[in-house]
Design an enzyme around this catalytic site. Structure first.
Site, mmCIF file in Angstrom:
data_model
loop_
_atom_site.group_PDB
_atom_site.id
_atom_site.type_symbol
_atom_site.label_atom_id
_atom_site.label_comp_id
_atom_site.label_asym_id
_atom_site.label_seq_id
_atom_site.Cartn_x
_atom_site.Cartn_y
_atom_site.Cartn_z
ATOM 1 N N ARG A 165 79.950 -5.130 59.615
ATOM 2 C CA ARG A 165 80.410 -3.851 59.074
ATOM 3 C C ARG A 165 79.363 -3.291 58.114
ATOM 4 N NH1 ARG A 165 85.808 -3.844 55.605
ATOM 5 N NH2 ARG A 165 84.379 -4.606 53.999
ATOM 6 N N HIS A 224 65.478 -37.212 46.916
ATOM 7 C CA HIS A 224 65.958 -38.546 47.268
ATOM 8 C C HIS A 224 67.479 -38.654 47.142
ATOM 9 C CE1 HIS A 224 66.954 -42.815 46.422
ATOM 10 N NE2 HIS A 224 66.093 -43.021 47.402
ATOM 11 N N GLY A 231 91.743 -2.207 60.138
ATOM 12 C CA GLY A 231 91.682 -2.674 58.756
ATOM 13 C C GLY A 231 93.054 -2.529 58.134
ATOM 14 N N SER A 232 93.832 -3.593 58.166
ATOM 15 C CA SER A 232 95.240 -3.473 57.772
ATOM 16 C C SER A 232 95.410 -3.198 56.281
ATOM 17 C CB SER A 232 96.007 -4.742 58.159
ATOM 18 O OG SER A 232 95.428 -5.884 57.552
ATOM 19 N N ASN A 233 94.435 -3.575 55.460
ATOM 20 C CA ASN A 233 94.566 -3.327 54.016
ATOM 21 C C ASN A 233 94.580 -1.829 53.722
ATOM 22 O OD1 ASN A 233 94.420 -6.080 53.812
ATOM 23 N ND2 ASN A 233 92.321 -6.131 53.080
ATOM 24 N N ASP A 234 93.539 -1.128 54.183
ATOM 25 C CA ASP A 234 93.493 0.313 53.926
ATOM 26 C C ASP A 234 94.550 1.068 54.717
ATOM 27 O OD1 ASP A 234 91.633 1.039 51.937
ATOM 28 O OD2 ASP A 234 89.984 0.481 53.242
ATOM 29 N N CYS A 269 90.945 -7.038 61.623
ATOM 30 C CA CYS A 269 90.162 -7.882 60.730
ATOM 31 C C CYS A 269 90.692 -7.838 59.313
ATOM 32 C CB CYS A 269 88.690 -7.465 60.749
ATOM 33 S SG CYS A 269 88.400 -5.762 60.201
ATOM 34 N N ARG A 273 80.668 -8.956 56.306
ATOM 35 C CA ARG A 273 80.588 -7.922 55.272
ATOM 36 C C ARG A 273 79.184 -7.830 54.680
ATOM 37 N NH1 ARG A 273 85.408 -10.827 54.189
ATOM 38 N NH2 ARG A 273 87.319 -9.584 54.367
ATOM 39 N N GLU A 302 91.472 2.439 60.121
ATOM 40 C CA GLU A 302 92.110 2.098 58.844
ATOM 41 C C GLU A 302 92.657 3.320 58.100
ATOM 42 O OE1 GLU A 302 89.074 0.280 56.391
ATOM 43 O OE2 GLU A 302 87.544 1.623 57.169
#
Length: 796
Positions: A584, A426, A707-710, A757, A516, A686
């Site tokens: 992924r 409710h 994958g710009s981080n790796d 990404c 992910r 990456e």
């Protein structure tokens, strides 16, 4: 008969005679029974009977005099006094003989129809002014269950008539400007379904939080359905994807088991025909409905929504009550009404986001969030409905659970916190209609939150809502989506949490650039997949017990992994369908895998997990190959079992061309063959080797997602997790930009789709612009970066 209409004799055009509930039942029985929707029948005691009852007892003028003494509906003490006086007058009046005889004859005919001497029935009110297009505020009048025998039925009928003047019904009519003495009440008498021996619940033809219209949301619990609405239990929750369901797929996106600690059942006591009892622990852990029943019920909901939408001439989402009979084991629809919160928002083209400002925050309590808003106010801890007069404008109501008697206080509150209940209790339903946030199922809320304490409710972060100590500043941003620019590239979004997928799906994006699997494995499954495949290797008793508890009901533990993973991915894919969703494959490092339940039995300890046994190298390795087969099976189920062919698969951390070939062979072996049924396989770009050999990798994949981080980490030789080197980790470094250029140009040269990404476009607009100028095909941003990114383009 003068005062009775069988349900099969009425339809929606008869609302003035039989009220909204009864008219809807008659409409469905007449139109949808032929299409296989099961509905228990009965009869309506018409509004003519109500007026006859008042006239026979000369009640109208005395009732008007009492009502005239209520000057201010916010005077709760006077409201209670007026309501109680009129209800007592109505209950103690005499039932006219002619009306009593018609009710008795109709009841006996219904009993004969069901082959019993005294049919058990539900006696429900059905007012001629309720379930408005803009607000239903269901539960204004009373319902009486498990009524047997003519005398008991007559008494319940009188109580139903009296309930036209419950406090909440009086307030409802005043606020909606209805004349109390021009509104009548019809009483519905409906065959009870023996859900006390099985289960029951509610179903909506949309997601109640976001208004996402392509799912059926079902709540289920043992016994009578009132236990869900009253918040006595946290029910099972199922979500079914409608478009795939209509194509013949069993598209169950969510199957979440609730606690279901108690249930409401029949008794043989005529004075107290319903009781609440404990549910056996073994049953609490089970799903109330099996897969076939979930699908059958979802199909009924779709039929009902489609029929009422055609009747209305526009989309009409529905709020439906259902019950399973424990005697014949069949599902029945017992009531249906229009859903009022989201139906009027079909053409709204604005998106409102709430966000707490940074700073110190102390969480007082958490629960299930309703409303996707943030609000601050004074906590008003109320233990009983007798004390609702203490609630002032702007307070946050804190209590165990609300019921319709609490409505006047709820309308003063800016937020609600309850100890019990789920998404369809409710408090949750009414908070949506009042457009205020609520957090339900907050353990010990009335103890840990102090009366008069300043608190902030944050329901903006998905499924879990937080109660914070003090007043915390927040930002509210409303964006008109129709004014946003069209970018020269596809704009995608990164998604991890399936529970936030329907919200993210409202964003003006072209799809999901990165979904992910790790989030679903870590937060939903929690168990290392190899521990499910080889439980014999788990020697710790506590770990064994934890796995058994989480996988209860699955004799084949690997099916638990496949079900949970496919449902999580399916939720994301459905939220964006037919827009593409790039999923992924798992990219945990070994230290992260070890943290899963049972993970220490299967994962090595590595000095540098970031450069170790991760990504593609796991999928064909004997250490993980069996587990990878489960990932493939889950994705195959999403595409082929659920019909969500918008899913693309992305392979992370591919070190060499040979490794790429081995992974593709492994995927094909498990039914994920590139090109089959339109399946596209993307590679994460990456590692510098990916950029250097992009021509060779292009022969194997349908596109690339940077994958710009790796890529930054491996180009600059900087551990991205190292705090001491954090200043050196910069995606704008010339060497990284050179790598980005080579990757995009290489993809274009090979006529392959290129996207990014990683974090860079979300954090640095200049990097995004650099990639756009290069001709990249898509940018995928974090959800909270999408609107700010687009708004920057408006200003340019």
């Amino acid at each position: 008969m003068k005062f009775i209409k069988r349900f099969d004799e009425v339809c929606m055009q008869d609302i003035a005679q039989v009220g909204g509930k009864n008219a809807s039942l008659g409409e469905m029985i007449g139109a949808l029974s032929k299409q296989g929707v099961r509905l228990p029948t009965g009869f309506a005691i018409t509004s003519d009977a109500y007026w006859h009852y008042l006239e026979f007892n000369h009640l109208l003028e005395p009732m008007k005099k009492i009502m005239a003494t209520l000057v201010d509906v916010r005077d709760f003490a006077k409201l209670k006094e007026v309501g109680r006086s009129i209800r007592t007058m109505l209950e103690k009046a005499t039932m006219p003989d002619d009306l009593a005889q018609e009710i008795a004859a109709s009841y006996q005919a219904l009993s004969k129809q069901y082959g019993v001497d005294a049919c058990d029935v539900a006696v429900r009110s059905s007012a001629t002014a309720e379930d408005l297009p803009t607000a239903s505020f269901a539960g204004q009048q009373e319902t009486y269950l498990n009524i047997r025998g003519v005398e008991t039925l007559l008494l319940a009928t009188q109580k139903c008539i009296a309930s036209l003047f419950t406090d909440r019904a009086i307030v409802y009519r005043i606020e909606n400007k209805f004349d109390h003495f021009k509104v009548a009440l019809s009483v519905g008498v409906q065959k009870m379904i023996r859900s006390d021996l099985a289960c029951s619940g509610v179903a909506f033809s949309l997601d109640t939080e976001t208004g996402f219209k392509d799912v059926v949301m079902i709540n289920a619990s043992y016994g009578l359905g009132e236990s869900i609405v009253k918040g006595l239990v946290i029910p099972d929750e199922y979500s079914v994807y409608k478009p795939a369901l209509e194509k013949g797929f069993d598209s169950i996106l969510k199957k979440q088991i609730g606690d279901k600690q108690t249930k409401m059942i029949y008794t043989d006591n005529a004075n107290d025909p319903v009781a609440t009892v404990e549910v056996a622990e073994v049953d609490r852990k089970k799903s109330c409905l099996n897969v076939q029943e979930i699908v059958e019920l979802a199909k009924d909901v779709v039929l009902i929504e489609r029929y009422y939408s055609a009747l209305k001439g526009s989309w009409s989402p529905m709020d439906i009550e259902w019950a399973k009979d424990g005697l014949d084991n069949k599902l029945y629809i017992v009531q249906a009404r229009p859903e009022t919160v989201h139906a009027s928002q079909e053409h709204v083209h604005t998106l409102t986001r709430y966000e707490l400002k940074s700073g110190q925050k102390r969480i007082v309590a958490t629960g299930q969030s309703i409303g996707q808003r943030i609000v601050s106010g004074t906590a008003r801890v109320i233990k009983s409905a007798d004390d609702i007069g203490q609630v002032q404008d702007g307070d946050i109501l804190v209590t165990q659970m609300t019921d319709p008697d609490w409505l006047p206080a709820m309308k003063k509150a800016v937020g609600i916190v309850t100890e019990r209940g789920g998404r369809t209790c409710h408090a949750a339903i009414v908070s949506r209609e009042l457009n205020i946030p609520a957090i339900v199922g907050v353990q010990d809320a009335t103890t840990v939150i102090k009366n008069g304490q300043q608190i902030t409710l944050d329901c903006s972060e998905g499924k879990t809502g937080c109660v914070y100590d003090g007043v915390i500043a927040f930002e509210k941003t409303t964006t008109t989506l129709t004014t946003l620019p069209k970018l020269p590239v596809e704009l995608m979004v990164n998604v991890a949490d399936p529970d936030n997928a329907f919200t993210s799906g409202l964003l003006p994006v072209d799809g999901v650039g990165l979904a992910r699997l790790e989030f679903i494995i870590n937060n939903v499954i929690k168990i290392h997949p190899m521990a499910l495949l080889h439980p014999e290797k788990i020697t710790d008793k506590k770990t064994q017990d934890t796995i058994e508890a989480l996988t209860y009901g699955y004799s084949d533990k690997k099916e638990f992994f496949i079900d949970r993973l496919s449902q999580g991915v399916g939720m994301i894919a459905a939220a964006f369908y037919p827009r593409p969703v790039i999923v992924r494959l798992s990219d945990f490092k070994t230290n992260e895998y070890r943290n899963l339940i049972g993970g220490s039995y299967f994962e090595p300890e590595e000095e540098n997990p970031m450069l170790g046994f991760r990504g593609a190298s796991r999928y064909y390795n004997e250490r993980y190959r069996e587990a990878f087969a489960l990932e493939c099976a889950a994705l195959k189920k999403v595409r082929e079992g659920m019909g969500l062919t918008n899913v693309k698969v992305m392979v992370p951390f591919v070190r060499t061309v040979t490794e790429a070939e081995r992974v593709l062979q492994e995927m094909a072996k498990h039914g994920l063959e590139r090109g089959k049924d339109g399946l596209k396989i993307i590679m994460m770009c990456e590692i510098p080797s990916n950029v250097i050999l992009i021509d060779e990798f292009s022969q194997l994949f349908d596109g690339f997602s940077i994958g710009s981080n790796d890529l930054t980490q491996l180009t600059l030789g900087v551990d991205r997790d190292s705090e001491s080197l954090s200043k050196l980790f910069d995606e704008r470094d010339p060497a990284v930009l050179a790598m980005l250029r080579m990757a995009v140009e290489g993809a274009k040269r090979n006529k392959k789709h290129s996207g990014i990404c990683g974090q860079a476009p979300s954090d640095y607009p200049e990097v995004a612009q650099f990639l756009i100028d290069l001709g990249i095909d898509s940018l995928s941003l974090n959800a909270d970066s999408v609107l700010p990114f687009l708004l920057r383009y408006v200003k340019q």
